[in-house]
Write an enzyme that holds these catalytic residues in place. Structure first.
Site, short mmCIF file in Angstrom:
data_model
loop_
_atom_site.label_atom_id
_atom_site.label_comp_id
_atom_site.label_asym_id
_atom_site.label_seq_id
_atom_site.Cartn_x
_atom_site.Cartn_y
_atom_site.Cartn_z
NE ARG A 1 91.07 67.92 95.14
CZ ARG A 1 90.33 68.60 94.27
NH1 ARG A 1 90.88 69.10 93.19
NH2 ARG A 1 89.03 68.74 94.45
N PRO A 2 92.89 62.67 98.56
CG PRO A 2 92.73 62.25 100.83
CD PRO A 2 93.05 63.33 99.85
CB ILE A 3 89.28 58.74 96.43
CG1 ILE A 3 90.20 57.62 95.98
CG2 ILE A 3 89.40 59.92 95.48
CD1 ILE A 3 89.71 56.95 94.72
CB CYS B 1 92.25 72.25 91.61
SG CYS B 1 91.18 73.17 90.52
CE LYS C 1 84.38 73.52 89.05
NZ LYS C 1 84.93 72.23 89.49
CG ASN C 2 82.04 72.04 92.05
OD1 ASN C 2 82.62 71.74 91.00
ND2 ASN C 2 82.60 72.76 93.00
NE ARG D 1 88.99 71.73 85.65
CZ ARG D 1 89.20 71.35 86.93
NH1 ARG D 1 90.27 71.73 87.58
NH2 ARG D 1 88.30 70.61 87.55
NE ARG E 1 88.86 65.25 94.50
CZ ARG E 1 89.52 64.29 95.14
NH1 ARG E 1 90.54 63.69 94.57
NH2 ARG E 1 89.19 63.94 96.37
CG ASP F 1 85.64 75.58 95.89
OD1 ASP F 1 84.72 74.86 95.49
OD2 ASP F 1 86.73 75.15 96.31
C1 EPZ Z 1 84.58 69.30 95.97
O1 EPZ Z 1 85.81 68.61 95.89
C2 EPZ Z 1 84.66 70.41 94.93
N1 EPZ Z 1 84.85 69.82 93.60
C3 EPZ Z 1 85.83 71.34 95.26
O2 EPZ Z 1 85.71 72.44 94.36
C4 EPZ Z 1 85.69 71.88 96.68
O3 EPZ Z 1 86.85 72.59 97.02
C5 EPZ Z 1 85.47 70.74 97.67
O4 EPZ Z 1 84.39 69.89 97.26
C6 EPZ Z 1 85.14 71.25 99.06
O5 EPZ Z 1 83.96 72.01 99.01
C7 EPZ Z 1 83.76 69.29 93.00
O6 EPZ Z 1 82.66 69.27 93.53
C8 EPZ Z 1 84.00 68.71 91.63
P1 EPZ Z 1 85.92 67.01 99.49
P2 EPZ Z 1 85.97 67.21 96.66
O7 EPZ Z 1 85.82 65.54 99.31
O8 EPZ Z 1 84.68 66.49 96.68
C9 EPZ Z 1 89.34 65.28 102.33
C10 EPZ Z 1 86.31 73.90 92.65
O9 EPZ Z 1 87.08 74.87 92.69
N2 EPZ Z 1 89.00 63.97 101.77
O10 EPZ Z 1 84.75 67.73 100.06
O11 EPZ Z 1 87.16 66.51 96.08
C11 EPZ Z 1 89.98 66.19 101.29
O12 EPZ Z 1 91.38 65.95 101.21
C12 EPZ Z 1 86.71 72.62 93.35
O13 EPZ Z 1 85.19 73.90 92.10
C13 EPZ Z 1 89.63 62.84 102.28
O14 EPZ Z 1 90.47 62.93 103.17
O15 EPZ Z 1 86.33 67.69 98.13
C14 EPZ Z 1 89.66 67.55 101.84
O16 EPZ Z 1 90.61 67.88 102.85
C15 EPZ Z 1 88.11 72.69 93.89
N3 EPZ Z 1 89.29 61.63 101.76
C16 EPZ Z 1 88.29 67.35 102.51
O17 EPZ Z 1 88.15 65.95 102.70
C17 EPZ Z 1 88.36 61.50 100.78
O18 EPZ Z 1 88.08 60.35 100.36
C18 EPZ Z 1 87.11 67.83 101.68
O19 EPZ Z 1 87.22 67.30 100.39
C19 EPZ Z 1 87.74 62.66 100.26
C20 EPZ Z 1 88.07 63.88 100.78
#
Ligand code: EPZ
Length: 430
Positions: free
Chosen positions: A122-124, A117, A22-23, A399, A93, A307
């Site tokens: 979940r900041p960006i 989710c 998926k991801n 999903r 997301r 995950d």
């Molecule tokens: C991806 O989410 C996956 N989703 C998530 O899988 C997965 O849990 C996550 O990566 C971690 O492996 C997809 O790929 C669509 P991150 P993502 O940016 O990219 C912080 C599933 O079940 N952060 O790696 O949103 C954030 O809060 C889903 O398939 C910031 O602070 O995750 C977290 O604590 C659920 N600022 C950490 O980084 C940002 O701008 C990792 O998040 C971005 C992230």
């Protein structure tokens, strides 16, 4: 309303094939926005997130044709930037990949804020840091994110990601592939889906090196051409079924996978006493006696995947003794524990740590899927528990798990969809 009806307590035996990841698939599908040409993407999982991503592209003017349920022909030549439908974008997301892709191709992006989710904030901010470093102005207002390259086209630069972020790594990569000059992403995520997205882009003519390490270099190119590409198998789907084998005291062969991607899951299952046999493209997990307690800490790849947190917690609840699971990625990933407590689990949560008093078997109960992987954990828990359970809010599960009921039915699981009148239907009936 559709629910899952489960009669659990039976060991499961047989072979389960894994679908595309998926991801990775959602990133590759949205990355086609960068390619002013026709791409054929194969091994797409038939799940709602992918169907939504494909629908978003066609609403934007791409020509999307399904060559078979797992293979899409996508031509984004005439795609219109900034035209993604707000209501679809907010369903997941990964919609935020449209930002990097639109910015990379058109020098501007306009996308609704993403959904996904709910396990805490979940900041960006790191995505925005990446775009800004490459010369974009980014503004979040009225539910939309707008990004504009100051000089009409981005310029490569160094981007240090304060946290390891899959999304920010991929999004910065998408923005950088057609920027002027060299971009270096430091502290990059190393997940297989980051590598898969880079491999797809390189196949289209991008110049990306270092994907899979914590330093990714992208040299900007002017044009990307169409390509035929096959997405990697889903390591989390695989891990879910591996845990299910041990939880139901059965034996399952999970096929069509890359064993290296699930090595941390195999290692933890072995530590608990399950028997693991690895082949080129398959892993067999067999229950081999009472499960031992262990400690688990979820971390970015190649650590134990976040995950897999909910699925693993179910197994710890079935093991003998006290286990600790520490969530190293998300702030609030333990919401599902309340649902497991309805089944008799004895788990104490304190922030990012859950203390699991295992040993008791879980008892059948009606439970809810609170998010995608929490829903997968409820499937494991109700198949392990003797008796009849029901799982509601299963749209979360759809999903990310293709043909879940079909795949599980083939290995002996008594699980089926059931339609029940939902509350307002009952109210109208009175
Ligand atoms: C991806 O989410 C996956 N989703 C998530 O899988 C997965 O849990 C996550 O990566 C971690 O492996 C997809 O790929 C669509 P991150 P993502 O940016 O990219 C912080 C599933 O079940 N952060 O790696 O949103 C954030 O809060 C889903 O398939 C910031 O602070 O995750 C977290 O604590 C659920 N600022 C950490 O980084 C940002 O701008 C990792 O998040 C971005 C992230």
């Amino acid at each position: 309303m559709e629910i899952l009806s489960v009669n659990g307590g039976k060991p499961l035996y047989g072979t389960i094939p894994v679908s595309g990841m998926k991801n990775a698939a959602v990133a590759v599908v949205l990355a086609t926005v960068l390619v002013e040409d026709k791409c054929v993407i194969d091994n797409l999982p038939d799940i709602s997130d992918i169907n939504i991503a494909l629908e978003i592209l066609s609403v934007m003017g791409a020509k999307v044709k399904m060559l078979n349920p797992a293979c899409a022909e996508i031509d984004t030549t005439f795609l219109k930037p900034g035209s993604s439908p707000y209501d679809l974008v907010r369903k997941m997301r990964a919609s935020y990949y449209l930002l990097g892709a639109e910015l990379g191709r058109f020098g501007r992006a306009f996308v609704g804020c993403p959904g996904g989710c709910d396990f805490g904030v979940r900041p960006i901010d790191l995505h925005i840091k990446g775009f800004t470093a490459l010369g974009a102005d980014v503004n979040v207002e009225g539910g939309y994110i707008e990004a504009t390259a100051k000089d009409g086209r981005l310029s490569g630069d160094n981007v240090y990601l304060d946290l390891v972020s899959v999304g920010a790594t991929i999004n910065t990569m998408l923005a950088a592939v057609k920027a002027k000059g060299l971009t270096v992403i430091e502290n990059a995520a190393r997940e297989p889906h980051v590598v898969d997205t880079a491999s797809f882009l390189n196949a289209c003519g991008a110049d990306i090196s270092g994907a899979g390490t914590d330093v990714i270099k992208i040299r900007g190119v002017d044009h990307l051409h169409g390509v035929n590409y096959t997405v990697i198998p889903d390591m989390i789907e695989a891990g879910t079924y591996m845990v299910l084998a041990a939880a139901t005291k059965g034996k399952l062969k999970v096929t069509g996978i890359i064993p290296k991607h699930v090595s941390s899951i195999s290692a933890k299952l072995e530590e608990m006493g399950a028997k693991i046999v690895e082949e080129d493209e398959a892993v067999t997990v067999e229950y081999a006696g009472p499960l031992k307690r262990i400690n688990v800490k979820t971390l970015p790849y190649p650590g134990f995947p976040t995950d897999m947190n909910p699925q693993m917690c179910v197994l710890l609840a079935l093991a003998e003794g006290t286990s600790i699971i520490t969530e190293g990625v998300w702030n609030n990933r333990f919401r599902y524990v309340d649902e497991l407590k309805r089944m008799g689990a004895n788990i104490k949560v304190d922030g990012r740590v859950a203390i699991v008093e295992g040993g008791e078997s879980l008892k059948a109960a009606p439970v809810r899927a609170l998010d995608l992987r929490a829903g997968a954990a409820m499937v494991i828990a109700t198949l392990a528990a003797k008796g009849h359970s029901e799982i509601s809010d299963i749209y979360h599960i759809r999903r990310g798990y293709e043909d879940l009921v079909g795949k599980l039915g083939k290995v002996g699981a008594d699980i089926s969809y059931k339609d029940i009148p939902d509350r307002q239907d009952l109210d109208q009936a009175n």
